[in-house]
Structures are given as C-alpha cells and as structure tokens.
Design an enzyme around this catalytic site. Sequence first.
Site, PDB file in Angstrom:
ATOM      1  N   HIS A  62       0.815  -1.216   0.000  1.00 23.70           N
ATOM      2  CA  HIS A  62       0.000   0.000   0.000  1.00 23.70           C
ATOM      3  C   HIS A  62       0.849   1.267   0.000  1.00 23.70           C
ATOM      4  O   HIS A  62       1.946   1.284   0.542  1.00 23.70           O
ATOM      5  CB  HIS A  62      -0.882   0.043   1.258  1.00 23.70           C
ATOM      6  CG  HIS A  62      -1.723  -1.174   1.440  1.00 23.70           C
ATOM      7  ND1 HIS A  62      -1.942  -1.741   2.667  1.00 23.70           N
ATOM      8  CD2 HIS A  62      -2.398  -1.948   0.545  1.00 23.70           C
ATOM      9  CE1 HIS A  62      -2.728  -2.804   2.529  1.00 23.70           C
ATOM     10  NE2 HIS A  62      -3.008  -2.947   1.255  1.00 23.70           N
ATOM     11  N   LYS A  72       6.157   6.271   7.381  1.00 22.65           N
ATOM     12  CA  LYS A  72       5.624   5.395   8.431  1.00 22.65           C
ATOM     13  C   LYS A  72       6.748   4.944   9.353  1.00 22.65           C
ATOM     14  O   LYS A  72       7.892   4.784   8.923  1.00 22.65           O
ATOM     15  CB  LYS A  72       4.957   4.152   7.825  1.00 22.65           C
ATOM     16  CG  LYS A  72       3.725   4.454   7.006  1.00 22.65           C
ATOM     17  CD  LYS A  72       3.131   3.195   6.405  1.00 22.65           C
ATOM     18  CE  LYS A  72       1.892   3.524   5.589  1.00 22.65           C
ATOM     19  NZ  LYS A  72       1.352   2.327   4.916  1.00 22.65           N
ATOM     20  N   HIS A 119       4.189  -0.268   1.097  1.00 15.90           N
ATOM     21  CA  HIS A 119       4.472  -1.019   2.320  1.00 15.90           C
ATOM     22  C   HIS A 119       3.491  -2.176   2.467  1.00 15.90           C
ATOM     23  O   HIS A 119       2.316  -2.059   2.128  1.00 15.90           O
ATOM     24  CB  HIS A 119       4.347  -0.085   3.532  1.00 15.90           C
ATOM     25  CG  HIS A 119       4.489  -0.805   4.828  1.00 15.90           C
ATOM     26  ND1 HIS A 119       3.402  -1.190   5.583  1.00 15.90           N
ATOM     27  CD2 HIS A 119       5.584  -1.229   5.485  1.00 15.90           C
ATOM     28  CE1 HIS A 119       3.843  -1.816   6.665  1.00 15.90           C
ATOM     29  NE2 HIS A 119       5.156  -1.855   6.627  1.00 15.90           N
ATOM     30  N   TYR A 131       1.639   1.379  13.722  1.00 17.37           N
ATOM     31  CA  TYR A 131       2.479   2.278  12.942  1.00 17.37           C
ATOM     32  C   TYR A 131       2.016   3.719  13.043  1.00 17.37           C
ATOM     33  O   TYR A 131       0.842   4.011  13.148  1.00 17.37           O
ATOM     34  CB  TYR A 131       2.581   1.838  11.485  1.00 17.37           C
ATOM     35  CG  TYR A 131       1.293   1.640  10.735  1.00 17.37           C
ATOM     36  CD1 TYR A 131       0.870   2.565   9.783  1.00 17.37           C
ATOM     37  CD2 TYR A 131       0.513   0.506  10.944  1.00 17.37           C
ATOM     38  CE1 TYR A 131      -0.291   2.369   9.060  1.00 17.37           C
ATOM     39  CE2 TYR A 131      -0.653   0.296  10.224  1.00 17.37           C
ATOM     40  CZ  TYR A 131      -1.045   1.251   9.286  1.00 17.37           C
ATOM     41  OH  TYR A 131      -2.207   1.046   8.578  1.00 17.37           O
ATOM     42  N   GLU A 142      -5.460   6.508  -2.133  1.00 14.39           N
ATOM     43  CA  GLU A 142      -4.938   5.168  -1.873  1.00 14.39           C
ATOM     44  C   GLU A 142      -4.439   4.514  -3.167  1.00 14.39           C
ATOM     45  O   GLU A 142      -5.042   4.645  -4.220  1.00 14.39           O
ATOM     46  CB  GLU A 142      -6.074   4.337  -1.273  1.00 14.39           C
ATOM     47  CG  GLU A 142      -5.719   2.953  -0.881  1.00 14.39           C
ATOM     48  CD  GLU A 142      -6.913   2.244  -0.251  1.00 14.39           C
ATOM     49  OE1 GLU A 142      -6.738   1.720   0.850  1.00 14.39           O
ATOM     50  OE2 GLU A 142      -8.004   2.206  -0.863  1.00 14.39           O
ATOM     51  N   LYS A 166      -9.266  -6.602  -2.116  1.00 14.57           N
ATOM     52  CA  LYS A 166      -8.668  -5.343  -2.572  1.00 14.57           C
ATOM     53  C   LYS A 166      -7.197  -5.542  -2.919  1.00 14.57           C
ATOM     54  O   LYS A 166      -6.731  -5.070  -3.958  1.00 14.57           O
ATOM     55  CB  LYS A 166      -8.828  -4.263  -1.485  1.00 14.57           C
ATOM     56  CG  LYS A 166      -8.199  -2.938  -1.872  1.00 14.57           C
ATOM     57  CD  LYS A 166      -8.518  -1.836  -0.880  1.00 14.57           C
ATOM     58  CE  LYS A 166      -7.686  -1.976   0.358  1.00 14.57           C
ATOM     59  NZ  LYS A 166      -7.796  -0.819   1.257  1.00 14.57           N
ATOM     60  N   ASP A 167      -6.460  -6.254  -2.069  1.00 15.00           N
ATOM     61  CA  ASP A 167      -5.024  -6.443  -2.314  1.00 15.00           C
ATOM     62  C   ASP A 167      -4.746  -7.363  -3.494  1.00 15.00           C
ATOM     63  O   ASP A 167      -3.661  -7.328  -4.070  1.00 15.00           O
ATOM     64  CB  ASP A 167      -4.323  -6.960  -1.059  1.00 15.00           C
ATOM     65  CG  ASP A 167      -4.153  -5.877  -0.003  1.00 15.00           C
ATOM     66  OD1 ASP A 167      -4.386  -4.687  -0.306  1.00 15.00           O
ATOM     67  OD2 ASP A 167      -3.775  -6.212   1.134  1.00 15.00           O
TER      68      ASP A 167
END
Length: 184
Positions: A62, A72, A119, A131, A142, A166-167
């Site tokens: 992402h 991050k 990431h 994080y 996104e 989604k991934d």
Amino acid sequence: MPELRSTPISGLLEIFPKIFPDSRGYFFESFRRDWLENEGIDVDWIQDNQSFSQKGTVRGLHFQHAPFAQAKLVRVVSGKVLDVVLDLRKDSPTFGSHFSTILDAERNNLLYVPVGFAHGFSVLEDAVFVYKCSNYYNKPAEGGILWNDPALGIDWQVEEPIVSDKDKQWISLEEFKTQSGGGL
C-alpha cells in the site's frame, strides 16, 4: 540510545531500542523523536494505526499518492511479521527494489519508511502491528502494487497466503510505472 541500522535502500532505517529486562519483565522506549532527528529525519507524526492479523495474512503493498503520501514508523507489539517495502521514488537509484526484515515482539525493532515507498507485511505469527503516519489516510489517494507481482520476486514466507480482495486487485509495478509517469 537505540541501535540504528541503515539498509541497502537509502532512507530506510531499522531501529533496535535498548531493552531493560528485570525480574518483573522489561521496559523500553518505543519511540523518541530525537532518534530520527539525529539521523536528519524530521517527521511530524499525526496518526497512529493498529491492526491484528492472523498467521498467514499478507497485507499490502500500500501507499498514498501525493499530497497524502505518508512516511511510516512500523513495529509489532505481539507476534512476528515479515515487513516489506518497495521503493517507488521516481528518481531513486533503487526504484523498484524491495527490502524486507522481520519485525517481532521479542526484539521490539522498528522500521522507518520514508515517503515514496509501498508497504506491506506477511504474518508469521498472529500479530498486533502498529504504525505512526506522517499524513492522514485519504481513501481517494490510496494506491497499491500487486503483492505477488512476479517481477518483484518477493518471498512472503507464508504457505497459503490470506489476502483481501482489494489487495488481489492492485496493479503490477510495470503498470504503475506507466500510470504514474515513472514513480511517486
């Protein structure tokens, strides 16, 4: 002072806090602004996130498009993950290269990930992952790179990955290069 280790990719920094164990348990500082400032990194952390994931889960890869791009600072509170970052910085000599490291609750190590990276992580033991982010999450900003893009050759170290719908839909690195004009 923690042990700070640079990585083969410029800008990434692994942090190993000094842990003080005794008969009651242990104590350590999980974050201090001056750790990063001493390395020339000045980040204003504005959002903290936490997730729980079961063993075998893969999350990522992402990122957030500008102007919502995020640095991050990631770590594991319990369990163990393989943390993976992919350099998407347009002018970086390591563009398209990835780096991975084990983050676990035993070592309490952290990874600083600057703006310009995708990431993700795979869960090697059930894990609580936390994080800090340098910018607020913004859904329209996104983005992602397909976690199992063959061109990346990432070994996620899980047998049967549990991946969100989604991934599974993110684009390849090659498609990203075409759509983004070469990088973030």
